[in-house]
Design an enzyme around this catalytic site. Structure first.
Site, PDB file in Angstrom:
ATOM      1  N   ARG A 133      36.870  23.799  61.761  1.00 21.41           N
ATOM      2  CA  ARG A 133      35.577  24.479  61.963  1.00 21.41           C
ATOM      3  C   ARG A 133      34.579  23.973  60.922  1.00 21.41           C
ATOM      4  O   ARG A 133      33.749  24.704  60.425  1.00 21.41           O
ATOM      5  CB  ARG A 133      35.741  26.005  61.829  1.00 21.41           C
ATOM      6  CG  ARG A 133      36.781  26.619  62.731  1.00 21.41           C
ATOM      7  CD  ARG A 133      36.465  26.440  64.220  1.00 21.41           C
ATOM      8  NE  ARG A 133      37.503  27.008  65.066  1.00 21.41           N
ATOM      9  CZ  ARG A 133      38.615  26.367  65.437  1.00 21.41           C
ATOM     10  NH1 ARG A 133      38.842  25.114  65.054  1.00 21.41           N
ATOM     11  NH2 ARG A 133      39.502  26.959  66.214  1.00 21.41           N
TER      12      ARG A 133
ATOM     13  N   ARG B 157      32.247  25.401  55.618  1.00 22.60           N
ATOM     14  CA  ARG B 157      33.641  25.804  55.780  1.00 22.60           C
ATOM     15  C   ARG B 157      34.540  24.588  55.617  1.00 22.60           C
ATOM     16  O   ARG B 157      34.758  23.851  56.551  1.00 22.60           O
ATOM     17  CB  ARG B 157      33.841  26.429  57.145  1.00 22.60           C
ATOM     18  CG  ARG B 157      33.001  27.651  57.351  1.00 22.60           C
ATOM     19  CD  ARG B 157      33.149  28.173  58.741  1.00 22.60           C
ATOM     20  NE  ARG B 157      34.538  28.511  59.030  1.00 22.60           N
ATOM     21  CZ  ARG B 157      34.898  29.446  59.912  1.00 22.60           C
ATOM     22  NH1 ARG B 157      33.992  30.122  60.549  1.00 22.60           N
ATOM     23  NH2 ARG B 157      36.157  29.694  60.138  1.00 22.60           N
TER      24      ARG B 157
ATOM     25  N   ARG C 293      44.906  30.711  61.185  1.00 20.69           N
ATOM     26  CA  ARG C 293      45.190  31.052  62.594  1.00 20.69           C
ATOM     27  C   ARG C 293      44.598  30.025  63.554  1.00 20.69           C
ATOM     28  O   ARG C 293      45.233  29.598  64.504  1.00 20.69           O
ATOM     29  CB  ARG C 293      44.691  32.461  62.913  1.00 20.69           C
ATOM     30  CG  ARG C 293      43.222  32.608  63.108  1.00 20.69           C
ATOM     31  CD  ARG C 293      42.897  33.883  63.877  1.00 20.69           C
ATOM     32  NE  ARG C 293      43.054  35.061  63.056  1.00 20.69           N
ATOM     33  CZ  ARG C 293      42.034  35.692  62.458  1.00 20.69           C
ATOM     34  NH1 ARG C 293      40.806  35.241  62.571  1.00 20.69           N
ATOM     35  NH2 ARG C 293      42.241  36.778  61.752  1.00 20.69           N
TER      36      ARG C 293
ATOM     37  N   ASP D  55      37.965  39.050  63.965  1.00 21.86           N
ATOM     38  CA  ASP D  55      37.460  39.174  62.601  1.00 21.86           C
ATOM     39  C   ASP D  55      36.623  40.431  62.405  1.00 21.86           C
ATOM     40  O   ASP D  55      36.280  40.775  61.279  1.00 21.86           O
ATOM     41  CB  ASP D  55      36.586  37.959  62.265  1.00 21.86           C
ATOM     42  CG  ASP D  55      37.427  36.719  62.039  1.00 21.86           C
ATOM     43  OD1 ASP D  55      38.616  36.868  61.708  1.00 21.86           O
ATOM     44  OD2 ASP D  55      36.900  35.602  62.205  1.00 21.86           O
TER      45      ASP D  55
ATOM     46  N   LYS E  55      28.767  37.498  70.618  1.00 24.58           N
ATOM     47  CA  LYS E  55      29.988  37.278  69.822  1.00 24.58           C
ATOM     48  C   LYS E  55      31.022  38.390  70.049  1.00 24.58           C
ATOM     49  O   LYS E  55      31.283  38.777  71.177  1.00 24.58           O
ATOM     50  CB  LYS E  55      29.609  37.113  68.350  1.00 24.58           C
ATOM     51  CG  LYS E  55      28.765  35.862  68.181  1.00 24.58           C
ATOM     52  CD  LYS E  55      28.936  35.009  67.016  1.00 24.58           C
ATOM     53  CE  LYS E  55      29.842  35.148  65.938  1.00 24.58           C
ATOM     54  NZ  LYS E  55      30.206  33.844  65.346  1.00 24.58           N
TER      55      LYS E  55
ATOM     56  N   HIS F  87      37.392  31.751  73.435  1.00 26.40           N
ATOM     57  CA  HIS F  87      38.755  31.529  72.931  1.00 26.40           C
ATOM     58  C   HIS F  87      39.799  32.281  73.777  1.00 26.40           C
ATOM     59  O   HIS F  87      40.902  31.786  74.004  1.00 26.40           O
ATOM     60  CB  HIS F  87      38.777  32.063  71.493  1.00 26.40           C
ATOM     61  CG  HIS F  87      39.992  31.751  70.697  1.00 26.40           C
ATOM     62  ND1 HIS F  87      39.926  31.271  69.422  1.00 26.40           N
ATOM     63  CD2 HIS F  87      41.305  31.874  70.966  1.00 26.40           C
ATOM     64  CE1 HIS F  87      41.147  31.108  68.946  1.00 26.40           C
ATOM     65  NE2 HIS F  87      42.005  31.462  69.871  1.00 26.40           N
TER      66      HIS F  87
ATOM     67  N   GLN G 186      32.135  28.616  71.494  1.00 24.54           N
ATOM     68  CA  GLN G 186      32.781  29.821  70.967  1.00 24.54           C
ATOM     69  C   GLN G 186      32.496  31.040  71.835  1.00 24.54           C
ATOM     70  O   GLN G 186      33.381  31.837  72.099  1.00 24.54           O
ATOM     71  CB  GLN G 186      32.314  30.106  69.537  1.00 24.54           C
ATOM     72  CG  GLN G 186      33.111  31.211  68.881  1.00 24.54           C
ATOM     73  CD  GLN G 186      32.378  31.865  67.724  1.00 24.54           C
ATOM     74  OE1 GLN G 186      31.237  32.303  67.857  1.00 24.54           O
ATOM     75  NE2 GLN G 186      33.031  31.887  66.581  1.00 24.54           N
TER      76      GLN G 186
ATOM     77  N   THR H 212      36.216  24.937  68.632  1.00 22.98           N
ATOM     78  CA  THR H 212      36.579  26.280  69.055  1.00 22.98           C
ATOM     79  C   THR H 212      37.991  26.300  69.634  1.00 22.98           C
ATOM     80  O   THR H 212      38.412  25.350  70.303  1.00 22.98           O
ATOM     81  CB  THR H 212      35.589  26.789  70.120  1.00 22.98           C
ATOM     82  OG1 THR H 212      36.184  27.885  70.824  1.00 22.98           O
ATOM     83  CG2 THR H 212      35.229  25.733  71.151  1.00 22.98           C
ATOM     84  N   GLY H 213      38.666  27.398  69.394  1.00 25.48           N
ATOM     85  CA  GLY H 213      39.989  27.584  69.987  1.00 25.48           C
ATOM     86  C   GLY H 213      39.926  27.640  71.510  1.00 25.48           C
ATOM     87  O   GLY H 213      40.948  27.509  72.184  1.00 25.48           O
TER      88      GLY H 213
HETATM   89  O1  IFM Z   1      39.841  34.592  65.717  1.00 23.08           O
HETATM   90  C1  IFM Z   1      38.620  34.434  65.074  1.00 23.08           C
HETATM   91  C2  IFM Z   1      38.599  33.066  64.481  1.00 23.08           C
HETATM   92  O2  IFM Z   1      39.624  32.898  63.566  1.00 23.08           O
HETATM   93  C3  IFM Z   1      37.272  32.791  63.800  1.00 23.08           C
HETATM   94  N1  IFM Z   1      36.196  32.983  64.705  1.00 23.08           N
HETATM   95  C4  IFM Z   1      36.176  34.291  65.322  1.00 23.08           C
HETATM   96  C5  IFM Z   1      37.474  34.622  66.032  1.00 23.08           C
HETATM   97  C6  IFM Z   1      37.414  36.032  66.615  1.00 23.08           C
HETATM   98  O3  IFM Z   1      36.992  36.970  65.662  1.00 23.08           O
END
Ligand code: IFM
Length: 798
Positions: free
Chosen positions: A347, A357, A363, A488, A632, A640, A686, A705-706
């Site tokens: 990130r 960052r 995670r 978060d 968000k 994600h 995201q 992004t995940g």
């Molecule tokens: O899971 C988190 C991630 O680690 C950082 N961005 C926000 C996500 C959800 O809060």
């Protein structure tokens, strides 16, 4: 509105209109020499770290957007007109100026056509190199001879520390030391100090980069931004370009820039070429070496082919041909490339992540591996081992692992308040996925240190992760929320409990039992894990169900989250999806929970993270209230999580719904209405703004992004349904009924599988028969075939 198209054959996204709603960017280079480039040549370059190794500037979130970058200005010596080889920054009217940008795998080609002069520049970083190349051709399409004066422009950082360069101006404006050596610009800072190339964290040290040209004779230069641009001017009208003459400025303070001036004359129809190289090292040494090496421009082309082949070979480990072109465009290139860039840059580096960052969030990093396991297993192993050594002996994990500074065995253990409750449990997704891809069962027995003290096998690391969650459990027997639990914005505290992590723990225990059974000699471990699983299931049965869906969490005073009792946040997505694939819930509960998701959370643009949004809830309880409703974690479509939703529906066998969900956040599905999503139609983001906000559908924070990894994982393993397993390649597609057939080519442990799936009865899920090289096989798992073999697989769904 459509700005471009997918060129699937070349694995490129082609932007024909440069005035995109936001900057549409791409990545160049590697984790040594990295770079971001936009469709208008904006962007920046960095060495190893975006925070500690950024040596060119982009002004983030600024007006005009995505400046500065890698610019080539063109000044016509006769007419005195000037423009840039990318539409920005000069920005000639679009009815006179044509431009095309081809974003590809770690390269970007930008062409321009204005005033009968056509340019084409290919920006890339050759493999294993610490420099970038801008390979340019210029052609005169007119009927008269043209004399063009050309100027490069990059704006350097004064200090490679991004924060100091931006904020510590009383220091950073006094350390620049520019010079020009044999026509090569030397960008240097802190030259009175020693260099410490192996100590990236030390910002006060001498640093050097170079900028040189090949194929043209340098006739002038500017290294002072102030001299090149001139007062009260901008990148759109630098004084040097307007005059057609540099002033040969040498910045010994202030803001350095890299401008080389050269002249090109072109007869009608004539084309000339040159290349610019920018890289790490001294002008007189590394700069000269690179310029000499590429004196023959053909070598650049062969380096480019090598680079392209490298990335294409990584992404061809799995390719598909489905009835849906958007799916193919994403799965065969962009979904994979997006996952790869997220894996590499975590990130840290994008147009939004500006380098603040540094380091690998635990995670996210462990999850990021899932989308690239098949493509780069060796690099995944390295990163996975690094992250495992970021787990402390108590079983929890360091929130952030800094690859350049990490010292396993010597890191301080985080305080109880610093732990996140989910971090180490993601290893139950990543570690088995790695072993299943590679077949390396011994990996479970490999001994690795803990971050703080001691060492153990990876299997024992996994057990410690389970013990940690069990030890820090609260009144209902669910893991405590700690600082955060994936979300978060949920601060449940040391005693508050998270049902989401309870499902993660269930998944972990179940996976641990499977591994122990596989390794055969761990009877005691199986007994222990089975007993823990039974206890957890009892607690889940008694305290997690809210009547129609699963609760999200309990605060330490017993207040529920994600319950019908709540006016705000009465349903959360994550506990419904994880109830399905942790396999806790009964079939009725699974269906009821996922139907509630569809009813309460699904929108045309994807599934919201929770609803209704938080407005009146105390933000100290749910920090999501910090964000406006629909943004968000406050009831946006948090991308994600979409992959988990697709996976849950596919497990239930509901192929239409799984696919609708997949398409609702598939970037390519928005290509012809790009103004809605605004960001690149070839990358994940995201979050997408939800119906609780006036800008519904607009998407934010592209690339890192995940969402990328989980979307690829969900589509390839749950829709297309090709899942690596310990003893082979399992096949279990879940597709829309109208898909009558599709093909997959998968490389697995050295063998090629050419898989044709036919669906004559139009079912969503179910495999009637599989033939491997003409022979019927039992079950749905293809055996591991000989390395190097090419295998034909016929699958019939019914
Ligand atoms: O899971 C988190 C991630 O680690 C950082 N961005 C926000 C996500 C959800 O809060």
């Amino acid at each position: 509105m459509q700005y471009g198209y997918f060129d699937d054959k070349n694995k490129e996204y082609v932007i024909e209109r440069p005035d995109t709603p936001t900057s549409w960017s791409n990545y160049l280079g590697s984790t040594r020499y990295g770079a971001i480039i936009t469709n208008n040549a904006g962007g920046y370059s960095f060495f190893k770290s975006v925070a500690q190794g950024r040596f060119t500037r982009l002004r983030f979130n600024a007006v005009p957007m995505d400046q500065a970058g890698r610019y080539i200005y063109i000044h016509d010596a006769d007419t005195k007109d000037y423009w840039s080889a990318s539409w920005q920054p000069v920005a000639k009217p679009l009815d006179e100026y044509k431009s095309e940008c081809r974003h590809g795998s770690a390269y970007t080609k930008i062409s321009s056509d204005y005033s009968d002069i056509a340019t084409n520049t290919n920006f890339f970083v050759p493999l294993d190199s610490d420099y970038e190349c801008w390979r340019t051709t210029v052609k005169n399409n007119g009927a008269t001879k043209r004399t063009l004066k050309m100027f490069t422009y990059v704006e350097y950082g004064c200090n490679w520390n991004a924060n100091d360069d931006l904020n510590n101006l009383q220091y950073s404006q006094y350390i620049t030391d520019m010079s020009v050596v044999d026509g090569i610009i030397s960008h240097a800072s802190n030259t009175n100090l020693p260099e410490m190339p192996d100590n990236l964290e030390e910002k006060d040290q001498a640093r050097y980069t170079f900028l040189g040209a090949v194929g043209v004779e340098v006739t002038g230069y500017d290294t002072s931004r102030e001299a090149f641009i001139g007062p009260y001017r901008s990148y759109a009208n630098p004084i040097a370009v307007e005059k057609g003459e540099c002033s040969n400025s040498l910045a010994k303070a202030g803001n350095p820039c890299g401008t080389l001036q050269f002249e090109i004359t072109l007869e009608p129809g004539e084309e000339k070429e040159f290349a610019i190289f920018m890289g790490i090292g001294r002008a007189e040494k590394e700069g000269k070496q690179v310029v000499e090496k590429f004196a023959n421009l053909d070598l650049i082309d062969s380096e480019f082919e090598k680079l392209k082949n490298y990335w294409h070979s990584k992404m061809s480990q799995m390719s598909v041909q489905t009835p849906d072109g958007d799916v193919d465009s994403m799965l065969n290139m962009w979904s994979q490339f997006n996952s790869l860039m997220t894996f590499f840059w975590s990130r840290a580096a994008s147009l939004v992540y500006s380098g603040a960052r540094d380091g690998l969030g635990y995670r996210d990093t462990v999850q990021d591996m899932l989308g690239v396991m098949h493509a780069i297993p060796e690099l995944v192993q390295e990163r996975l081992e690094l992250m495992i050594t970021g787990q402390v002996a108590s079983g929890g994990a360091m929130p952030v692992v800094k690859p350049f500074a990490h010292k396993p065995g010597f890191e301080p253990e985080p305080s109880p308040e610093e732990f996140r409750s989910d971090d180490a449990l993601w290893l139950f997704n990543a570690v088995p996925a790695y072993v299943k891809e590679t077949g390396d069962l011994d990996f479970y027995k490999k001994v690795l240190p803990y971050a703080d003290k001691g060492q153990d096998t990876i299997l024992a690391h996994l057990r410690r992760a389970l013990e940690f969650s069990i030890k820090y459990s609260g009144a209902h027997g669910f893991p405590c929320g700690m600082l955060a639990d994936w979300n978060d914005c949920l601060e449940l505290g040391q005693q508050g409990e998270t049902v989401f992590v309870a499902f993660q723990l269930r998944y972990g225990l179940k996976t641990y039992i499977e591994i122990c059974q596989l390794l055969e000699t761990y009877e005691d471990e199986i007994t222990w894990a089975v007993a823990e699983l039974a206890k957890l299931d009892k607690n889940l049965h008694e305290h997690a169900w809210d009547g129609e869906w699963f609760l999200r969490a309990y605060r330490d005073d017993g207040l529920k989250f994600g319950s019908k009792e709540n006016d705000e946040g009465s349903i959360f997505l994550n506990t419904q999806t994880w109830a399905v694939f942790s396999d806790h819930a009964s079939q009725e509960e699974k269906v009821s929970a996922m139907d509630a998701v569809h009813r309460e959370l699904a929108t045309d643009y994807g599934i919201m993270l929770c609803a209704p949004p938080f407005v009146n809830t105390d933000y100290k309880v749910v920090r999501a209230a910090l964000f406006n409703p629909g943004l968000k974690e406050n009831a946006a479509i948090f991308t994600h999580t979409q992959g988990w939703t697709i996976m849950a529906e596919a497990i239930l066998g509901r192929g239409e719904r799984a696919f609708d969900y997949y398409k609702s956040t598939l970037p390519a599905a928005y290509n012809d209405r790009a103004e809605v999503r605004q960001i690149e139609p070839y990358v994940y983001c995201q979050s997408t703004i939800s119906k609780f906000h006036p800008q519904e559908g607009a998407s934010r924070l592209p690339w890192l992004t995940g969402a990328a990894t989980w979307a690829y994982y969900a589509a390839s393993q749950y829709i297309i349904g090709i899942q690596p397993d310990y003893n082979g390649l399992s096949i279990d597609p879940c597709v829309p009924a109208k898909w009558d057939k599709f093909q997959v080519e998968r490389q697995f442990r050295g063998a090629t599988y050419q898989i044709s799936v036919s669906n004559p009865n139009g079912v969503n899920k179910g495999v009637a028969s599989i033939k491997l090289n003409g022979e019927a096989i039992e079950g749905q798992c293809l055996p591991v075939c000989a390395s190097g073999s090419n295998n034909k697989v016929e699958v019939i769904m019914s």
